[in-house]
Design a protein around this motif. Structure first.
Motif, PDB file in Angstrom:
ATOM      1  N   THR A  89       0.838  -1.197   0.000  1.00 52.23           N
ATOM      2  CA  THR A  89       0.000   0.000   0.000  1.00 52.23           C
ATOM      3  C   THR A  89       0.872   1.246   0.000  1.00 52.23           C
ATOM      4  OG1 THR A  89      -0.166   0.020   2.406  1.00 52.23           O
ATOM      5  CG2 THR A  89      -1.904  -1.155   1.198  1.00 52.23           C
ATOM      6  N   ALA A  90       0.320   2.328  -0.503  1.00 55.93           N
ATOM      7  CA  ALA A  90       1.028   3.612  -0.519  1.00 55.93           C
ATOM      8  C   ALA A  90       0.120   4.673   0.089  1.00 55.93           C
ATOM      9  CB  ALA A  90       1.416   3.994  -1.945  1.00 55.93           C
ATOM     10  N   HIS A  91       0.727   5.650   0.739  1.00 58.80           N
ATOM     11  CA  HIS A  91      -0.032   6.667   1.459  1.00 58.80           C
ATOM     12  C   HIS A  91       0.649   8.024   1.297  1.00 58.80           C
ATOM     13  CE1 HIS A  91      -1.909   3.212   3.465  1.00 58.80           C
ATOM     14  NE2 HIS A  91      -0.678   2.733   3.499  1.00 58.80           N
ATOM     15  N   LEU A  92      -0.153   9.061   1.115  1.00 61.48           N
ATOM     16  CA  LEU A  92       0.342  10.432   1.133  1.00 61.48           C
ATOM     17  C   LEU A  92       0.057  10.985   2.512  1.00 61.48           C
ATOM     18  CD1 LEU A  92      -0.890  11.834  -2.303  1.00 61.48           C
ATOM     19  CD2 LEU A  92       1.392  11.009  -1.695  1.00 61.48           C
ATOM     20  N   ILE A  93       1.060  11.603   3.118  1.00 61.72           N
ATOM     21  CA  ILE A  93       0.920  12.073   4.489  1.00 61.72           C
ATOM     22  C   ILE A  93       1.322  13.536   4.568  1.00 61.72           C
ATOM     23  CG2 ILE A  93       1.635  11.719   6.877  1.00 61.72           C
ATOM     24  CD1 ILE A  93       2.431   8.803   5.816  1.00 61.72           C
ATOM     25  N   GLU A  94       0.387  14.346   5.026  1.00 63.72           N
ATOM     26  CA  GLU A  94       0.658  15.757   5.281  1.00 63.72           C
ATOM     27  C   GLU A  94       0.719  15.932   6.792  1.00 63.72           C
ATOM     28  OE1 GLU A  94      -1.518  20.111   4.928  1.00 63.72           O
ATOM     29  OE2 GLU A  94      -2.375  18.412   3.872  1.00 63.72           O
ATOM     30  N   ILE A  95       1.848  16.378   7.289  1.00 62.25           N
ATOM     31  CA  ILE A  95       2.014  16.583   8.726  1.00 62.25           C
ATOM     32  C   ILE A  95       1.876  18.072   9.019  1.00 62.25           C
ATOM     33  CG2 ILE A  95       3.578  16.356  10.686  1.00 62.25           C
ATOM     34  CD1 ILE A  95       4.769  13.930   9.209  1.00 62.25           C
ATOM     35  N   HIS A  96       0.984  18.387   9.936  1.00 71.21           N
ATOM     36  CA  HIS A  96       0.736  19.777  10.313  1.00 71.21           C
ATOM     37  C   HIS A  96       1.682  20.205  11.426  1.00 71.21           C
ATOM     38  CE1 HIS A  96      -2.909  19.797   7.891  1.00 71.21           C
ATOM     39  NE2 HIS A  96      -3.153  18.596   8.382  1.00 71.21           N
ATOM     40  N   ALA A  97       1.820  21.494  11.595  1.00 73.61           N
ATOM     41  CA  ALA A  97       2.731  22.041  12.600  1.00 73.61           C
ATOM     42  C   ALA A  97       2.395  21.547  14.006  1.00 73.61           C
ATOM     43  CB  ALA A  97       2.695  23.567  12.565  1.00 73.61           C
ATOM     44  N   ASP A  98       1.109  21.289  14.280  1.00 77.42           N
ATOM     45  CA  ASP A  98       0.700  20.856  15.624  1.00 77.42           C
ATOM     46  C   ASP A  98       0.887  19.357  15.861  1.00 77.42           C
ATOM     47  OD1 ASP A  98      -1.357  19.717  14.133  1.00 77.42           O
ATOM     48  OD2 ASP A  98      -2.965  20.789  15.168  1.00 77.42           O
ATOM     49  N   GLY A  99       1.406  18.641  14.865  1.00 73.09           N
ATOM     50  CA  GLY A  99       1.666  17.213  15.021  1.00 73.09           C
ATOM     51  C   GLY A  99       0.582  16.302  14.486  1.00 73.09           C
ATOM     52  N   THR A 100      -0.557  16.860  14.103  1.00 74.25           N
ATOM     53  CA  THR A 100      -1.597  16.034  13.494  1.00 74.25           C
ATOM     54  C   THR A 100      -1.236  15.781  12.041  1.00 74.25           C
ATOM     55  OG1 THR A 100      -2.931  17.967  12.912  1.00 74.25           O
ATOM     56  CG2 THR A 100      -3.408  16.896  15.032  1.00 74.25           C
ATOM     57  N   ALA A 101      -1.850  14.753  11.459  1.00 75.12           N
ATOM     58  CA  ALA A 101      -1.516  14.399  10.078  1.00 75.12           C
ATOM     59  C   ALA A 101      -2.767  14.057   9.291  1.00 75.12           C
ATOM     60  CB  ALA A 101      -0.560  13.214  10.066  1.00 75.12           C
ATOM     61  N   ASN A 102      -2.756  14.368   8.017  1.00 70.99           N
ATOM     62  CA  ASN A 102      -3.772  13.908   7.080  1.00 70.99           C
ATOM     63  C   ASN A 102      -3.139  12.794   6.264  1.00 70.99           C
ATOM     64  OD1 ASN A 102      -5.369  15.986   7.967  1.00 70.99           O
ATOM     65  ND2 ASN A 102      -5.216  17.194   6.114  1.00 70.99           N
ATOM     66  N   VAL A 103      -3.828  11.648   6.186  1.00 67.15           N
ATOM     67  CA  VAL A 103      -3.317  10.500   5.462  1.00 67.15           C
ATOM     68  C   VAL A 103      -4.299  10.163   4.350  1.00 67.15           C
ATOM     69  CG1 VAL A 103      -2.649   8.067   5.597  1.00 67.15           C
ATOM     70  CG2 VAL A 103      -2.162   9.600   7.512  1.00 67.15           C
ATOM     71  N   THR A 104      -3.811  10.121   3.125  1.00 69.63           N
ATOM     72  CA  THR A 104      -4.597   9.699   1.977  1.00 69.63           C
ATOM     73  C   THR A 104      -4.001   8.389   1.494  1.00 69.63           C
ATOM     74  OG1 THR A 104      -4.971  12.008   1.395  1.00 69.63           O
ATOM     75  CG2 THR A 104      -5.440  10.353  -0.304  1.00 69.63           C
ATOM     76  N   SER A 105      -4.845   7.331   1.486  1.00 70.74           N
ATOM     77  CA  SER A 105      -4.328   5.987   1.199  1.00 70.74           C
ATOM     78  C   SER A 105      -4.730   5.483  -0.166  1.00 70.74           C
ATOM     79  CB  SER A 105      -4.838   5.017   2.273  1.00 70.74           C
ATOM     80  OG  SER A 105      -4.395   5.422   3.536  1.00 70.74           O
ATOM     81  N   ARG A 106      -3.830   4.733  -0.761  1.00 74.14           N
ATOM     82  CA  ARG A 106      -4.099   4.004  -1.994  1.00 74.14           C
ATOM     83  C   ARG A 106      -3.742   2.558  -1.702  1.00 74.14           C
ATOM     84  NH1 ARG A 106      -0.849   1.826  -5.526  1.00 74.14           N
ATOM     85  NH2 ARG A 106       0.965   3.002  -4.917  1.00 74.14           N
ATOM     86  N   THR A 107      -4.656   1.673  -1.945  1.00 74.83           N
ATOM     87  CA  THR A 107      -4.403   0.265  -1.597  1.00 74.83           C
ATOM     88  C   THR A 107      -4.103  -0.610  -2.785  1.00 74.83           C
ATOM     89  OG1 THR A 107      -6.765  -0.200  -1.639  1.00 74.83           O
ATOM     90  CG2 THR A 107      -5.811   0.294   0.466  1.00 74.83           C
ATOM     91  N   HIS A 108      -3.651  -0.611  -3.732  1.00 71.35           N
ATOM     92  CA  HIS A 108      -3.230  -1.472  -4.843  1.00 71.35           C
ATOM     93  C   HIS A 108      -3.758  -0.927  -6.111  1.00 71.35           C
ATOM     94  CE1 HIS A 108      -1.425  -4.518  -2.377  1.00 71.35           C
ATOM     95  NE2 HIS A 108      -2.561  -4.772  -1.761  1.00 71.35           N
TER      96      HIS A 108
END
Length: 108
Positions: A89-108
């Motif tokens: 699997t592959a994932h795009l991860i945006e990490i915010h300054a406050d430590g939270t993250a947005n994860v967008t996943s692609r599974t195959h």
């Protein structure tokens, strides 16, 4: 009726100016990283992969281990990480300054 009013407004705007010059705005700037995002960017690869693995798992996606990560633009003007997991699997991860993250996943 509302659609006709919108179309009339569009045609009115199209008729304005008409000088034939094209105006193109290009914004190639990316937002500067601060806080946790900047800290993750400074980590070595194995530490960074561990942080990204925890972010992916916290999102509910399956990721036994992050085998590879690389910088990428996760959305226009925002840099983040592409994490490749050992299960394919592959994932795009945006990490915010406050430590939270947005994860967008692609599974195959």
């Amino acid at each position: 009726m509302r659609n006709w009013m919108v179309l009339a407004g569009v045609f009115t705007l199209m008729a304005c100016g008409g000088g034939g010059e094209k105006i193109t705005a290009v914004d190639n700037r990316t937002a500067p990283e601060t806080g946790a995002a900047a800290e993750v960017a400074r980590l070595d690869e194995s530490q960074r992969n561990g942080v990204l693995e925890r972010a992916v798992r916290a999102s509910g996606a399956d990721c036994p281990t992050v085998s590879k990560s690389e910088r990428t633009e996760v959305r226009h003007g925002v840099m983040g990480w592409k994490a490749q997991c050992s299960n394919g699997t592959a994932h795009l991860i945006e990490i915010h300054a406050d430590g939270t993250a947005n994860v967008t996943s692609r599974t195959h």
